[in-house]
Design an enzyme around this catalytic site. Structure first.
Site, PDB file in Angstrom:
ATOM      1  N   LYS A  39     -26.457 -16.864 -25.413  1.00 18.93           N
ATOM      2  CA  LYS A  39     -25.769 -17.759 -26.139  1.00 18.93           C
ATOM      3  C   LYS A  39     -25.521 -17.749 -28.005  1.00 18.93           C
ATOM      4  CE  LYS A  39     -28.684 -20.738 -22.976  1.00 18.93           C
ATOM      5  NZ  LYS A  39     -29.777 -22.217 -23.070  1.00 18.93           N
ATOM      6  N   SER A  92     -32.137 -26.262 -20.736  1.00 19.20           N
ATOM      7  CA  SER A  92     -32.138 -26.015 -22.067  1.00 19.20           C
ATOM      8  C   SER A  92     -30.712 -26.668 -22.964  1.00 19.20           C
ATOM      9  CB  SER A  92     -31.344 -25.230 -22.154  1.00 19.20           C
ATOM     10  OG  SER A  92     -30.253 -24.296 -21.797  1.00 19.20           O
ATOM     11  N   GLY A 101     -29.248  -8.784 -13.634  1.00 19.78           N
ATOM     12  CA  GLY A 101     -27.943  -9.131 -14.652  1.00 19.78           C
ATOM     13  C   GLY A 101     -26.695  -9.238 -14.330  1.00 19.78           C
ATOM     14  N   PRO A 102     -26.150 -10.005 -15.121  1.00 18.60           N
ATOM     15  CA  PRO A 102     -24.707 -10.445 -14.338  1.00 18.60           C
ATOM     16  C   PRO A 102     -23.101  -9.768 -13.433  1.00 18.60           C
ATOM     17  CG  PRO A 102     -24.845 -10.895 -16.475  1.00 18.60           C
ATOM     18  CD  PRO A 102     -25.937  -9.869 -16.375  1.00 18.60           C
ATOM     19  N   PRO A 103     -22.584  -9.926 -12.880  1.00 19.01           N
ATOM     20  CA  PRO A 103     -21.863  -8.858 -11.908  1.00 19.01           C
ATOM     21  C   PRO A 103     -21.137  -7.923 -12.434  1.00 19.01           C
ATOM     22  CG  PRO A 103     -21.194 -10.628 -11.546  1.00 19.01           C
ATOM     23  CD  PRO A 103     -22.282 -11.140 -12.090  1.00 19.01           C
ATOM     24  N   GLY A 104     -21.177  -6.892 -12.667  1.00 16.87           N
ATOM     25  CA  GLY A 104     -20.397  -5.741 -13.543  1.00 16.87           C
ATOM     26  C   GLY A 104     -20.423  -5.566 -14.231  1.00 16.87           C
ATOM     27  N   VAL A 105     -22.256  -5.262 -14.632  1.00 14.98           N
ATOM     28  CA  VAL A 105     -22.894  -4.455 -16.126  1.00 14.98           C
ATOM     29  C   VAL A 105     -23.637  -3.326 -15.764  1.00 14.98           C
ATOM     30  CG1 VAL A 105     -23.466  -6.863 -16.668  1.00 14.98           C
ATOM     31  CG2 VAL A 105     -25.086  -5.200 -15.271  1.00 14.98           C
ATOM     32  N   GLY A 106     -23.075  -2.925 -14.125  1.00 18.68           N
ATOM     33  CA  GLY A 106     -23.078  -1.404 -13.985  1.00 18.68           C
ATOM     34  C   GLY A 106     -24.333  -1.004 -13.513  1.00 18.68           C
ATOM     35  N   LYS A 107     -24.566  -1.517 -13.011  1.00 20.12           N
ATOM     36  CA  LYS A 107     -25.974  -1.897 -11.824  1.00 20.12           C
ATOM     37  C   LYS A 107     -26.205  -0.658 -11.041  1.00 20.12           C
ATOM     38  CE  LYS A 107     -26.382  -6.882 -10.604  1.00 20.12           C
ATOM     39  NZ  LYS A 107     -25.691  -6.581 -11.329  1.00 20.12           N
ATOM     40  N   THR A 108     -25.481  -1.029  -9.704  1.00 22.68           N
ATOM     41  CA  THR A 108     -25.295   0.179  -9.539  1.00 22.68           C
ATOM     42  C   THR A 108     -24.898   1.243  -9.247  1.00 22.68           C
ATOM     43  OG1 THR A 108     -24.597  -2.210  -7.255  1.00 22.68           O
ATOM     44  CG2 THR A 108     -24.109   0.417  -6.851  1.00 22.68           C
TER      45      THR A 108
END
Length: 855
Positions: free
Chosen positions: A755, A712, A389-396
């Site tokens: 999108k 796309s 996912g993009p940075p800052g979505v809470g993965k870590t």
């Protein structure tokens, strides 16, 4: 047989059945045929010796395991002892009750039963028969042992001439071994070991090795003594002593023996697996034989320290409470339902495996035999999740929450920029300053073998001439291999099968395919506007207020203001920058509260600029009216979805196609594919067959400083070109996304959720999507899906029917003033329109591949 010997044998045979007095000696061992003066002082021993003298004149002489025990029992005595005969008996002096006796060993015996312990111990015993010695090997070993003993006596200077002569006259292997052991061996435990050996040949061979070692030590001592003596004279006594001490330390090492002993004790206490313990003991043996000043001593000691530091058996107990896990995950993270569901599924599987193991332990003998064949335990293979996912979505932070929910330790390593295979597998010990790889180092930090292990930024791995770290990670992340992961430094198999691996990355298509195949990839697409607002209110704002020493009543941010901050000051898929903006507000609020202690701050859309400055972003806007050659596409970036207007103009020229706006190779190929499709369908589109010969077509995507790539935007660019050529405007109330082929087919794309949110944010409520993406509509929030109209298309003909407005006259003074063809009627294409609204079925397969960022 001599009459006296026959009489003695009769007495001994009868004595085996009769209890015989036992005298346990401190730090002394009596060998057969050896004479020894001993002092008897303990009261029990005195009574035993006197009774033995009054009887047969014989008693059993054994050795105590611990000399500090005053009243030894059966557990304090070695099982092998010597039957001795009293030769003389006399008091030590008139004022003492102690006596001095001379005894001679008769034969080896094994203690059977302790009959009594008071007033002195008596035991039953059996005589031990020694093995026969072959003539030739015995004679050769006899000569070698006597030669070594002569050399030892010459160097040690503590063997008398009479003793040396007596040893030289011995012709029996067993007698010689006992004689040498009594003269050379000084440690009681080692003497007892020789006494217990019933093979004279093995006993004498081992003594020869010991004699050889003693001779080497004595020669080394003489060498040191001679070297030091040459360096000093009679006026340098102090210097002599210092040089002698230095030479001894240089040759032998001062405390290496105690260090080796300490290492062995630690290895025993560590409870290592058998194969690991055997390897560790082998390395300790090498260390023990190594000179103290050797450069390899430090390397070997560091290696042994790593073995001791790693968790080989230590584990934490999993907290298999699914309700608790769900509570922890919900408290720390808003949304992310797929990831939470995967964690709870893992807990359920783990719980069922434990129950299965418990049932197996309670099963019948047949089941026990089956369990033994399978190793006697359940193989709990740790799951391997990959959060993309993009940075800052809470993965870590999600990894930390998983560890908290399971009750496990948490460790993290970042793989961003790692380009050396040794970073994963470690360096071999032949290199200077070699160390284990990051995997083993992290396991040492965790202290248990089943932590939650976060591999951050796995899509940022690189490779060069030093190797490919992604290939080294295959053994780490493959559930079929990681139970025997081998680090180059450790060179020992280490079990990683119980580790819960979580990998994170921003782009799944930059992860090597072999690695991605071994992981459960979970997409975290980013947060919607409503999700960001909820996260800010329930998680970020309380956290930031606490970090700045503020209370909820001191700083208040209403929902509408939070929405304004999200839209005008942040443009990202995650919430990291949103947290920074809230921190900025709290810092300025803290300053005002310090200046006015009773101040209460409530933000509004009018005063938020006082805290955050001028708004950074303007909201995306849809076109107010249809324009010729301008189509609205949709893009997916690392910051989420965005509108992507495509502008096309035609001008007199020589048939060139120009594409600008920082487009990648894939997007430029889509533009050329779209133009080829138009040329192949020129008659159906009412275009001259040679229309591009005298025209130049220029395609431009605004915001040229931002790189763009992906397939796309194919239908968007093709539609804009057709609009510019036919002079028909394009509807401004819809947006589109899809890949185009040379035959006009519309293929699936990725990032449909992002999108759709971008289109919804600017007020567009109608989307043209590929027919193969209908299954992905289930991922869009229900509220957004209900407000949108989705029209799936399979061909470009359907796109033209939906997007082109009725023909109208246009200003011929524009850039297309010299177009040779007249304004044609609209294309005669009759596609079938399908409208999809409301609830959609769940996805039926994997999301189609797209480039990153996907357009």
């Amino acid at each position: 047989m001599a009459p006296g010997n026959e009489h003695r044998d009769i007495i001994q045979q009868s004595a085996e059945a009769q209890p015989t007095p036992l005298v346990l000696l401190k730090d002394a061992v009596i060998f057969p045929r050896m004479r020894m003066n001993i002092n008897i002082g303990r009261e029990r021993s005195l009574v035993a010796v006197k009774d033995a003298r009054a009887g047969s004149g014989q008693f059993i002489a054994g050795s105590q395991r611990q000399s500090s025990v005053e009243n030894p029992g059966p557990e304090d005595a070695f099982p092998i002892a010597t039957l001795v005969e009293i030769q003389s008996f006399e008091p030590r002096d008139e004022n003492s009750t102690a006596i001095q006796i001379v005894i001679e060993g008769v034969k080896r015996v094994r203690l059977l039963d302790w009959v009594q312990q008071e007033p002195y111990p008596t035991v039953t015993w059996e005589a031990l028969t020694e093995e026969e010695v072959p003539a030739a090997p015995g004679k050769a070993l006899l000569r070698q042992a006597q030669s070594l003993f002569d050399r030892f006596a010459t160097l040690s200077r503590r063997i008398g001439t009479e003793e040396l002569e007596s040893v030289r006259e011995i012709t029996d292997v067993s007698h010689l071994a006992d004689a040498i052991a009594s003269h050379v061996v000084t440690e009681c435990e080692l003497q007892q070991e020789y006494l217990s050996m019933l093979n004279p040949l093995d006993r004498l061979e081992k003594l020869c090795v010991s004699l050889g070692n003693e001779i080497e030590i004595l020669e080394l001592e003489n060498k040191i003594r001679q070297r030091v003596r040459q360096q000093v004279d009679k006026n340098q006594r102090e210097y002599y002593l210092k040089e002698q001490l230095r030479a001894i330390q240089e040759e032998l090492g001062s405390d290496q023996a105690s260090e080796v002993r300490e290492l062995r004790e630690k290895m025993e206490q560590k409870n290592l697996p058998p194969e690991i313990l055997a390897r560790a003991n082998k390395e300790i043996d090498r260390l023990e034989r190594m000179p103290a000043h050797s450069a390899e001593v430090g390397v070997l000691r560091n290696y042994l320290d790593w073995i001791l530091a790693l968790p080989w058996q230590e584990v934490t107990e999993d907290r298999l409470d699914m309700a608790h896990a769900q509570e922890v995950l919900d408290a720390d993270h808003y949304g992310l339902e797929k990831v939470k569901e995967r964690i709870v599924e893992f807990l359920a599987v783990r719980q069922l495996r434990i129950q299965q193991e418990q049932r197996r332990h309670q099963a019948t003998a047949h089941d026990d035999e089956h369990a033994t064949k399978n190793g006697g335990h359940t193989n709990h293979k740790g799951p391997i999740l990959c959060l993309i996912g993009p940075p800052g979505v809470g993965k870590t932070s999600l990894g930390r929450s998983v560890a908290q929910a399971l009750g496990r330790k948490f460790v993290r390593i970042s793989l961003g920029g790692v380009h050396d295979e040794a970073e994963i597998r470690g360096h071999r010990r032949t290199y200077v300053s070699a160390l284990p790889g990051r995997i083993i180092q992290a396991m040492k930090t965790a202290g248990v073998r089943n932590p939650v292990f976060l591999l951050d930024e796995i899509d940022k791995l690189t490779s060069d001439y030093r190797g490919d770290p992604s290939a080294a990670l295959l053994e780490v992340l493959d559930p079929e291999q990681n139970s025997t992961f081998t680090d180059h430094y450790m060179e020992l198999p280490y079990d990683l099968s119980e580790v819960f691996f979580i990998c994170t990355g921003n782009n799944r298509y930059q992860i090597p395919r072999a690695l991605a195949d071994r992981m459960d990839v979970v997409e975290i697409p980013g947060y919607t506007e409503e999700e960001k607002i909820e996260i800010a209110r329930t998680h970020l704002l309380p956290k930031v207020l606490g970090e700045h020493g503020l209370g909820k009543s001191q700083v208040q941010i209403p929902v509408n203001v939070m929405r304004f901050i999200v839209n005008r000051y942040t443009r990202e898929a995650g919430v990291r920058n949103l947290e920074r903006q809230l921190a900025t507000i709290c810092r300025k609020a803290a300053l005002r509260i310090v200046q006015k202690p009773n101040a209460r701050i409530r933000l509004s859309e009018r005063n938020v600029e006082q805290y955050l400055g001028v708004t950074r972003y303007s909201p995306d806007k849809a076109l107010e009216y249809g324009q010729v050659g301008v189509a609205t596409g949709l893009a997916w970036t690392s910051n989420g979805g965005a509108l992507l207007p495509v502008e096309v103009v035609t001008m007199p020229g020589k048939g060139h196609l120009m594409v600008t706006g920082q487009l990648g190779d894939v997007m430029q190929e889509s533009a050329r594919a779209g133009l080829s499709y138009i040329r192949s369908r020129a008659p159906e589109l009412n275009l001259p067959e040679n229309f591009p010969d005298d025209l130049d077509i220029h395609i431009h995507l605004p915001e040229g400083a931002i790189p763009k790539d992906g397939p796309s935007a194919g239908i968007t660019m093709a539609l804009a070109i057709i609009s510019a050529l036919t002079r028909q405007p394009i509807r401004s109330d819809l947006a589109m996304t899809g890949e185009i082929t040379l035959r006009g087919r519309v293929l699936a794309i990725g990032g449909l959720k992002e999108k759709t949110l971008a289109a919804h944010r600017v007020g567009i409520r109608h989307l043209i999507i590929p027919e193969d993406n209908v299954k992905d509509l289930a991922e869009i929030p229900a509220r957004i899906r209900e407000e949108m109209k989705f029209t799936p298309v399979a061909t470009m003909d359907q796109v033209l029917k939906l997007a082109l407005m009725p023909h109208k006259q246009v200003d011929r003074k524009g850039p297309d003033a010299k177009v040779t063809h007249k304004s044609p009627p609209p294309p005669v294409l009759v596609p079938t329109e399908v409208t999809v609204e409301g609830e959609m079925p769940p996805p039926a397969g994997p999301e189609p591949a797209t480039e990153t960022p996907a357009i």
